[in-house]
Design an enzyme around this catalytic site. Sequence first.
Site, PDB file in Angstrom:
ATOM      1  N   ARG A  97       0.888  -1.149  -0.134  1.00 50.31           N
ATOM      2  CA  ARG A  97      -0.008   0.061   0.043  1.00 50.31           C
ATOM      3  C   ARG A  97       1.006   1.283   0.038  1.00 50.31           C
ATOM      4  N   GLY A 137      10.606  13.041  -1.764  1.00 50.50           N
ATOM      5  CA  GLY A 137      11.630  13.385  -0.681  1.00 50.50           C
ATOM      6  C   GLY A 137      11.355  14.791   0.261  1.00 50.50           C
ATOM      7  N   PRO A 141      17.673  13.861   7.344  1.00 51.43           N
ATOM      8  CA  PRO A 141      18.367  13.261   8.715  1.00 51.43           C
ATOM      9  C   PRO A 141      17.928  14.296   9.856  1.00 51.43           C
ATOM     10  N   ILE A 170      13.164   7.622   2.442  1.00 53.95           N
ATOM     11  CA  ILE A 170      12.122   7.508   1.461  1.00 53.95           C
ATOM     12  C   ILE A 170      11.651   6.260   0.541  1.00 53.95           C
ATOM     13  N   GLU A 371       4.105   9.822   7.673  1.00 49.50           N
ATOM     14  CA  GLU A 371       3.101  10.798   7.299  1.00 49.50           C
ATOM     15  C   GLU A 371       2.707  11.499   8.501  1.00 49.50           C
ATOM     16  N   HIS A 374       2.185   9.813  15.543  1.00 43.66           N
ATOM     17  CA  HIS A 374       0.859   9.662  16.197  1.00 43.66           C
ATOM     18  C   HIS A 374       0.854  10.945  17.333  1.00 43.66           C
TER      19      HIS A 374
HETATM   20  P1  TGC Z   1       2.622  25.695   9.608  1.00 42.34           P
HETATM   21  O1  TGC Z   1       3.075  26.876   9.942  1.00 42.34           O
HETATM   22  O2  TGC Z   1       1.581  24.987  10.788  1.00 42.34           O
HETATM   23  O3  TGC Z   1       2.250  25.430   8.123  1.00 42.34           O
HETATM   24  C1  TGC Z   1       3.000  26.010   7.297  1.00 42.34           C
HETATM   25  C2  TGC Z   1       2.230  26.207   6.044  1.00 42.34           C
HETATM   26  O4  TGC Z   1       1.742  24.817   5.505  1.00 42.34           O
HETATM   27  C3  TGC Z   1       0.242  25.173   5.445  1.00 42.34           C
HETATM   28  N1  TGC Z   1      -0.410  23.551   6.074  1.00 42.34           N
HETATM   29  C4  TGC Z   1      -1.004  22.671   5.211  1.00 42.34           C
HETATM   30  N2  TGC Z   1      -1.366  23.017   3.946  1.00 42.34           N
HETATM   31  C5  TGC Z   1      -1.954  21.745   3.580  1.00 42.34           C
HETATM   32  N3  TGC Z   1      -2.112  20.519   3.992  1.00 42.34           N
HETATM   33  C6  TGC Z   1      -1.656  20.378   5.502  1.00 42.34           C
HETATM   34  N4  TGC Z   1      -2.033  19.464   6.261  1.00 42.34           N
HETATM   35  C7  TGC Z   1      -1.057  21.684   5.956  1.00 42.34           C
HETATM   36  N5  TGC Z   1      -0.787  21.741   7.345  1.00 42.34           N
HETATM   37  C8  TGC Z   1      -0.260  23.285   7.269  1.00 42.34           C
HETATM   38  C9  TGC Z   1      -0.080  25.920   6.664  1.00 42.34           C
HETATM   39  O5  TGC Z   1      -1.597  26.676   6.494  1.00 42.34           O
HETATM   40  C10 TGC Z   1       0.840  27.108   6.277  1.00 42.34           C
HETATM   41  O6  TGC Z   1       0.576  27.683   5.140  1.00 42.34           O
HETATM   42  P2  TGC Z   1       1.001  29.271   4.954  1.00 42.34           P
HETATM   43  O7  TGC Z   1       0.420  29.545   3.421  1.00 42.34           O
HETATM   44  O8  TGC Z   1       0.640  30.013   5.644  1.00 42.34           O
HETATM   45  O9  TGC Z   1       2.420  29.327   4.756  1.00 42.34           O
HETATM   46  O10 TGC Z   1       3.906  24.713   9.653  1.00 42.34           O
HETATM   47  P3  TGC Z   1       4.644  24.000  10.696  1.00 42.34           P
HETATM   48  O11 TGC Z   1       6.378  24.109  10.378  1.00 42.34           O
HETATM   49  O12 TGC Z   1       4.433  24.669  12.254  1.00 42.34           O
HETATM   50  O13 TGC Z   1       4.564  22.418  10.849  1.00 42.34           O
HETATM   51  C11 TGC Z   1       3.121  22.027  11.322  1.00 42.34           C
HETATM   52  C12 TGC Z   1       3.264  20.405  11.163  1.00 42.34           C
HETATM   53  C13 TGC Z   1       4.300  19.907  12.352  1.00 42.34           C
HETATM   54  C14 TGC Z   1       1.752  19.964  11.259  1.00 42.34           C
HETATM   55  C15 TGC Z   1       3.910  19.802   9.803  1.00 42.34           C
HETATM   56  O14 TGC Z   1       5.228  20.204   9.413  1.00 42.34           O
HETATM   57  C16 TGC Z   1       3.961  18.425   9.827  1.00 42.34           C
HETATM   58  O15 TGC Z   1       2.598  17.839   9.212  1.00 42.34           O
HETATM   59  N6  TGC Z   1       4.841  17.446  10.199  1.00 42.34           N
HETATM   60  C17 TGC Z   1       4.834  16.111   9.907  1.00 42.34           C
HETATM   61  C18 TGC Z   1       5.776  15.811   8.966  1.00 42.34           C
HETATM   62  C19 TGC Z   1       5.446  14.544   7.952  1.00 42.34           C
HETATM   63  O16 TGC Z   1       4.137  14.244   7.985  1.00 42.34           O
HETATM   64  N7  TGC Z   1       6.092  14.181   7.140  1.00 42.34           N
HETATM   65  C20 TGC Z   1       5.936  13.213   6.287  1.00 42.34           C
HETATM   66  C21 TGC Z   1       6.700  12.835   5.158  1.00 42.34           C
HETATM   67  S1  TGC Z   1       6.383  12.064   3.999  1.00 42.34           S
HETATM   68  C22 TGC Z   1       6.142  10.485   4.353  1.00 42.34           C
HETATM   69  O17 TGC Z   1       6.295  10.035   5.656  1.00 42.34           O
HETATM   70  C23 TGC Z   1       5.584   9.429   3.431  1.00 42.34           C
HETATM   71  S2  TGC Z   1       5.371   7.749   3.974  1.00 42.34           S
HETATM   72  C24 TGC Z   1       4.937   7.145   2.636  1.00 42.34           C
HETATM   73  C25 TGC Z   1       4.409   5.632   2.542  1.00 42.34           C
HETATM   74  O18 TGC Z   1       5.422   4.983   2.492  1.00 42.34           O
HETATM   75  O19 TGC Z   1       3.256   5.613   2.554  1.00 42.34           O
HETATM   76  P1  FAD Z   2      11.396  12.884  14.861  1.00 38.19           P
HETATM   77  O1  FAD Z   2      10.415  14.050  14.118  1.00 38.19           O
HETATM   78  O2  FAD Z   2      12.500  12.946  15.282  1.00 38.19           O
HETATM   79  O3  FAD Z   2      10.379  12.492  16.162  1.00 38.19           O
HETATM   80  C1  FAD Z   2      10.854  11.783  17.209  1.00 38.19           C
HETATM   81  C2  FAD Z   2       9.798  11.580  18.265  1.00 38.19           C
HETATM   82  O4  FAD Z   2       9.585  13.009  18.829  1.00 38.19           O
HETATM   83  C3  FAD Z   2       8.464  10.982  17.853  1.00 38.19           C
HETATM   84  O5  FAD Z   2       7.889  10.330  18.643  1.00 38.19           O
HETATM   85  C4  FAD Z   2       7.522  12.510  17.672  1.00 38.19           C
HETATM   86  O6  FAD Z   2       6.288  12.229  17.699  1.00 38.19           O
HETATM   87  C5  FAD Z   2       8.276  13.455  18.671  1.00 38.19           C
HETATM   88  N1  FAD Z   2       8.131  14.822  18.464  1.00 38.19           N
HETATM   89  C6  FAD Z   2       8.461  15.546  17.221  1.00 38.19           C
HETATM   90  N2  FAD Z   2       8.274  16.678  17.409  1.00 38.19           N
HETATM   91  C7  FAD Z   2       7.494  16.986  18.568  1.00 38.19           C
HETATM   92  C8  FAD Z   2       6.799  17.914  19.245  1.00 38.19           C
HETATM   93  N3  FAD Z   2       6.695  19.167  18.408  1.00 38.19           N
HETATM   94  N4  FAD Z   2       6.166  17.718  20.098  1.00 38.19           N
HETATM   95  C9  FAD Z   2       5.973  16.599  20.729  1.00 38.19           C
HETATM   96  N5  FAD Z   2       6.591  15.387  20.179  1.00 38.19           N
HETATM   97  C10 FAD Z   2       7.404  15.656  19.178  1.00 38.19           C
HETATM   98  N6  FAD Z   2       9.372  10.594   4.446  1.00 38.19           N
HETATM   99  C11 FAD Z   2       9.315  11.235   3.366  1.00 38.19           C
HETATM  100  O7  FAD Z   2       9.645  12.289   3.153  1.00 38.19           O
HETATM  101  N7  FAD Z   2       9.159  10.301   2.389  1.00 38.19           N
HETATM  102  C12 FAD Z   2       8.795   9.052   2.515  1.00 38.19           C
HETATM  103  O8  FAD Z   2       8.782   8.157   1.292  1.00 38.19           O
HETATM  104  C13 FAD Z   2       8.764   8.406   3.552  1.00 38.19           C
HETATM  105  N8  FAD Z   2       8.835   6.974   3.811  1.00 38.19           N
HETATM  106  C14 FAD Z   2       8.965   6.568   5.115  1.00 38.19           C
HETATM  107  C15 FAD Z   2       8.963   5.105   5.366  1.00 38.19           C
HETATM  108  C16 FAD Z   2       9.147   4.690   6.484  1.00 38.19           C
HETATM  109  C17 FAD Z   2       9.312   2.986   6.525  1.00 38.19           C
HETATM  110  C18 FAD Z   2       9.373   5.092   7.769  1.00 38.19           C
HETATM  111  C19 FAD Z   2       9.808   4.753   8.901  1.00 38.19           C
HETATM  112  C20 FAD Z   2       9.598   6.775   7.608  1.00 38.19           C
HETATM  113  C21 FAD Z   2       9.047   7.419   6.146  1.00 38.19           C
HETATM  114  N9  FAD Z   2       9.340   8.688   6.160  1.00 38.19           N
HETATM  115  C22 FAD Z   2       9.151   9.250   4.863  1.00 38.19           C
HETATM  116  C23 FAD Z   2       9.856   9.449   7.291  1.00 38.19           C
HETATM  117  C24 FAD Z   2       8.732   9.853   7.894  1.00 38.19           C
HETATM  118  O9  FAD Z   2       7.778  10.819   7.678  1.00 38.19           O
HETATM  119  C25 FAD Z   2       9.295  10.438   9.467  1.00 38.19           C
HETATM  120  O10 FAD Z   2       9.896   9.432   9.846  1.00 38.19           O
HETATM  121  C26 FAD Z   2       8.342  10.995  10.353  1.00 38.19           C
HETATM  122  O11 FAD Z   2       7.764  12.069   9.803  1.00 38.19           O
HETATM  123  C27 FAD Z   2       9.099  11.348  11.782  1.00 38.19           C
HETATM  124  O12 FAD Z   2      10.299  11.960  11.677  1.00 38.19           O
HETATM  125  P2  FAD Z   2      11.491  11.464  12.275  1.00 38.19           P
HETATM  126  O13 FAD Z   2      11.490   9.988  12.220  1.00 38.19           O
HETATM  127  O14 FAD Z   2      12.724  12.164  12.137  1.00 38.19           O
HETATM  128  O15 FAD Z   2      11.012  11.479  14.019  1.00 38.19           O
END
Ligand code: TGC
Ligand code: FAD
Length: 392
Positions: A97, A137, A141, A170, A371, A374
């Site tokens: 998935r 991406g 790190p 990634i 993504e 939690h």
């Molecule tokens: P913040 O200041 O709150 O927001 C910056 C700008 O972004 C807008 N925004 C959004 N827009 C669309 N969708 C959303 N969900 C949005 N959330 C925020 C916001 O309105 C703002 O826009 P503007 O125009 O005012 O600049 O940003 P922040 O730096 O305080 O961070 C907020 C936070 C912590 C919620 C965000 O950075 C976050 O969601 N962090 C988690 C990172 C994450 O989910 N990484 C995922 C990486 S990809 C991945 O894991 C793929 S796994 C794929 C797989 O194998 O299935």
């Molecule tokens: P960190 O951000 O270092 O977090 C460590 C701990 O601290 C977590 O428990 C977190 O909840 C906690 N924490 C962090 N900030 C706060 C806060 N403000 N308040 C309270 N607690 C906090 N990324 C991509 O870009 N593309 C991909 O395709 C992708 N695929 C992935 C596939 C796998 C198998 C895995 C494991 C990860 C993948 N990721 C991808 C990365 C993934 O999105 C990150 O691992 C995730 O967003 C968390 O980042 P981190 O691992 O650096 O943890």
Amino acid sequence: MKQDLFQAPDYYNLDELLTEEHKLIRDSAREWVKKSVSPIIEEYAQNAKFPDQLVKGLADIGAFGPYIPEEYGGAGLDQISYGLIMQEIERGDSGIRSTASVQSSLVMFPIWKYGSEDQKKKYLPKLASGEFMGCFGLTEPDHGSNPGGMITHYKDMGDHFLLNGAKLWISNSPFADIAIVWAKNEEGRIHGLIVERGMKGFSTPETHNKWSLRASATGELIFNDVKVPKENLLPNKSGLGAPLGCLDSARYGIAWGAVGAAMDCYDTALRYSKERIQFGKPIAGFQLQQKKLAEMITEITKAQLLAWRLGMLKNEDRASSAQISMAKRNNVEMAIKIARESRQILGGMGITGDYSIMRHMMNLESVITYEGTHDIHLLITGMDITGINAFK
Ligand code: TGC
Ligand code: FAD
């Protein structure tokens, strides 16, 4: 070869909420998973190998860009169909998935929403057919939950951009033909770039030693003075909101996918508990096991309803990012708890690869982290209801 006896739980007759088309799409994905994924997935997970022979089947069931318009090679389906496809694939394995989620929501979605017409025509049909595979991406790190702090950057060199930096964790990177890379320009503004395999200075080493998502290939993206043609910049959106917008679509798919993993664990545990005799009767006859099973079906039913309602809101373009966070968080936690309870119902057999439960449980440890972790999704809900940002 393993026999897949899965029977989908539908305690509240939720099939009645689906159209005939939804059921047809769901059933064809279900059949494909039974025929093509279940018989081989355990071996691939044990060997930590991505089964690339599944790419064509994923394309055939419409898993690459289900909601992308047909003119760009997508299936032109609604959000419920997309969710159902993700549910069925994750019923087989979260890693498979993941491949579909990344291709659809993290590669095709940004090209469709933020790309130029030329980029859409060049990439989308090939991504929909699986001829091209993509990755996304964002994470680095030193910047996971806080992607806004990213260091990866590019310079305008006149006739091209020069990209430097690194991405970690990634999905699909080791085999992807293209990467959607989020990087800062000289003013510190985040933009998306399409980086193609073969560009000089671009490498994608695989990450080994994972105990989770073993059938999915995970790796790095390394950019060492990579010359990126200017036409590879996604022109129509910039800022952190651009990658976060893609995440909304992928997180929605995960909310459905996790239900699939939970349904598989529950179905396996229910069948086993009726067949396994201890103290002269099936273990399903003991109250302690019934409590586990009854709570599982209750939680699955609630999660199914949450996913369905979110899909209806998404169809009307009314689903907020915070609503999506709640569903991703709730449904993944529900699934991981059910995997743990199901594992116990199987006793010692639960730890073996003869059953899918332990694989689901370990996969879900990634799903609960990627993504948005939690904790991050809880903080998104907290901010939404209080208006106060507790991230920083
Ligand atoms: P913040 O200041 O709150 O927001 C910056 C700008 O972004 C807008 N925004 C959004 N827009 C669309 N969708 C959303 N969900 C949005 N959330 C925020 C916001 O309105 C703002 O826009 P503007 O125009 O005012 O600049 O940003 P922040 O730096 O305080 O961070 C907020 C936070 C912590 C919620 C965000 O950075 C976050 O969601 N962090 C988690 C990172 C994450 O989910 N990484 C995922 C990486 S990809 C991945 O894991 C793929 S796994 C794929 C797989 O194998 O299935
Ligand atoms: P960190 O951000 O270092 O977090 C460590 C701990 O601290 C977590 O428990 C977190 O909840 C906690 N924490 C962090 N900030 C706060 C806060 N403000 N308040 C309270 N607690 C906090 N990324 C991509 O870009 N593309 C991909 O395709 C992708 N695929 C992935 C596939 C796998 C198998 C895995 C494991 C990860 C993948 N990721 C991808 C990365 C993934 O999105 C990150 O691992 C995730 O967003 C968390 O980042 P981190 O691992 O650096 O943890």
